[in-house]
Scaffold this motif. Structure first.
Motif, mmCIF file in Angstrom:
data_model
loop_
_atom_site.group_PDB
_atom_site.id
_atom_site.type_symbol
_atom_site.label_atom_id
_atom_site.label_comp_id
_atom_site.label_asym_id
_atom_site.label_seq_id
_atom_site.Cartn_x
_atom_site.Cartn_y
_atom_site.Cartn_z
ATOM 1 N N ARG A 179 49.788 90.460 54.053
ATOM 2 C CA ARG A 179 50.949 89.680 54.479
ATOM 3 C C ARG A 179 52.197 90.570 54.587
ATOM 4 N NH1 ARG A 179 51.296 84.082 53.450
ATOM 5 N NH2 ARG A 179 49.281 83.131 53.173
ATOM 6 N N LEU A 180 52.391 91.431 53.589
ATOM 7 C CA LEU A 180 53.570 92.305 53.601
ATOM 8 C C LEU A 180 53.472 93.345 54.713
ATOM 9 C CD1 LEU A 180 54.270 92.812 49.777
ATOM 10 C CD2 LEU A 180 55.218 91.098 51.348
ATOM 11 N N GLN A 181 52.266 93.797 55.019
ATOM 12 C CA GLN A 181 52.102 94.758 56.118
ATOM 13 C C GLN A 181 52.421 94.109 57.461
ATOM 14 O OE1 GLN A 181 48.343 96.826 55.941
ATOM 15 N NE2 GLN A 181 48.739 97.539 53.864
ATOM 16 N N ILE A 182 52.076 92.837 57.614
ATOM 17 C CA ILE A 182 52.407 92.118 58.851
ATOM 18 C C ILE A 182 53.930 92.018 58.990
ATOM 19 C CG2 ILE A 182 52.347 89.841 59.962
ATOM 20 C CD1 ILE A 182 49.436 89.599 58.801
ATOM 21 N N ILE A 183 54.598 91.665 57.912
ATOM 22 C CA ILE A 183 56.062 91.564 57.939
ATOM 23 C C ILE A 183 56.671 92.925 58.250
ATOM 24 C CG2 ILE A 183 58.101 91.183 56.487
ATOM 25 C CD1 ILE A 183 56.488 88.906 55.175
ATOM 26 N N ARG A 184 56.141 93.971 57.609
ATOM 27 C CA ARG A 184 56.640 95.332 57.854
ATOM 28 C C ARG A 184 56.498 95.697 59.327
ATOM 29 N NH1 ARG A 184 53.967 100.910 55.706
ATOM 30 N NH2 ARG A 184 52.292 100.099 56.977
ATOM 31 N N SER A 241 56.512 101.784 61.118
ATOM 32 C CA SER A 241 56.322 100.970 59.922
ATOM 33 C C SER A 241 56.668 101.715 58.647
ATOM 34 C CB SER A 241 54.885 100.462 59.858
ATOM 35 O OG SER A 241 54.649 99.576 60.914
ATOM 36 N N ASN A 242 56.244 102.978 58.537
ATOM 37 C CA ASN A 242 56.541 103.738 57.322
ATOM 38 C C ASN A 242 58.025 104.057 57.193
ATOM 39 O OD1 ASN A 242 54.267 103.949 55.668
ATOM 40 N ND2 ASN A 242 53.348 105.428 57.063
ATOM 41 N N PHE A 243 58.713 104.148 58.309
ATOM 42 C CA PHE A 243 60.161 104.356 58.262
ATOM 43 C C PHE A 243 60.834 103.108 57.686
ATOM 44 C CE2 PHE A 243 64.296 103.617 60.225
ATOM 45 C CZ PHE A 243 64.976 104.750 59.807
ATOM 46 N N VAL A 244 60.375 101.964 58.101
ATOM 47 C CA VAL A 244 60.944 100.698 57.637
ATOM 48 C C VAL A 244 60.685 100.516 56.149
ATOM 49 C CG1 VAL A 244 60.746 98.184 57.802
ATOM 50 C CG2 VAL A 244 60.849 99.561 59.874
ATOM 51 N N PHE A 245 59.428 100.704 55.744
ATOM 52 C CA PHE A 245 59.052 100.479 54.346
ATOM 53 C C PHE A 245 57.734 101.188 54.116
ATOM 54 C CE2 PHE A 245 58.986 97.929 50.471
ATOM 55 C CZ PHE A 245 60.314 97.562 50.319
ATOM 56 N N PRO A 246 57.690 102.217 53.285
ATOM 57 C CA PRO A 246 56.439 102.955 53.084
ATOM 58 C C PRO A 246 55.374 102.114 52.380
ATOM 59 C CG PRO A 246 58.143 103.751 51.592
ATOM 60 C CD PRO A 246 58.789 102.751 52.497
ATOM 61 N N ILE A 247 54.123 102.451 52.620
ATOM 62 C CA ILE A 247 53.005 101.708 52.028
ATOM 63 C C ILE A 247 53.090 101.723 50.505
ATOM 64 C CG2 ILE A 247 51.302 103.580 51.934
ATOM 65 C CD1 ILE A 247 50.495 100.110 53.229
#
Length: 138
Positions: free
Chosen positions: A34-39, A57-63
């Protein structure tokens, strides 16, 4: 889907607690998804607005940050700090954190997860006065 049962988090192994925090393996994986979809949604919107090829995606929020959110299940903005969510900067947390927080709160409600009930009991809570364990001879 709404969970009709409550997991007794105290019965899990130490390895499970360290790996999945307050969640079961299945809950952890579902929340990560769910959080990966939002990211991804944030990255698509943000990167188009910034017109930056390097943005993703990793720029926005890393895994790593998403894993920390799943482990710690922050429930307030006060818990969204670089100290509590290692690998994520303050600017990222301030800008994107509320979207993740909203999903975490929704997920916890759907799954009937209560962090306070999930906290591990202290060893003192198991201690009884010795007299209660001594056989009563009479």
């Amino acid at each position: 889907f709404m969970s009709n049962f409550s997991v007794d988090y105290r019965l899990r192994t130490q390895e499970e607690k360290e790996k999945y925090g307050y969640l079961t393996n299945e809950q952890f994986e579902e929340l990560m998804d769910r959080l990966q979809i939002i990211r991804k949604q944030i990255a698509l919107k943000y990167c188009q607005a910034e017109d930056d090829i390097a943005c993703g995606s990793n720029f926005v929020f890393p895994i790593r940050g998403l894993r920390e959110l799943c482990l710690k299940l922050p429930t307030s903005r006060a818990e969204l700090t670089p100290e509590n969510v290692p690998g994520v900067g303050r600017a990222q947390l301030e800008k994107f954190g509320p979207k993740f927080l909203e999903e975490i709160l929704h997920f916890m409600k759907m799954q009937n997860i209560n962090k306070e009930k999930a906290r591990q009991p202290t060893e003192q809570s198991f201690e009884k006065p010795l007299g209660e364990f001594e056989p009563k001879c009479g």
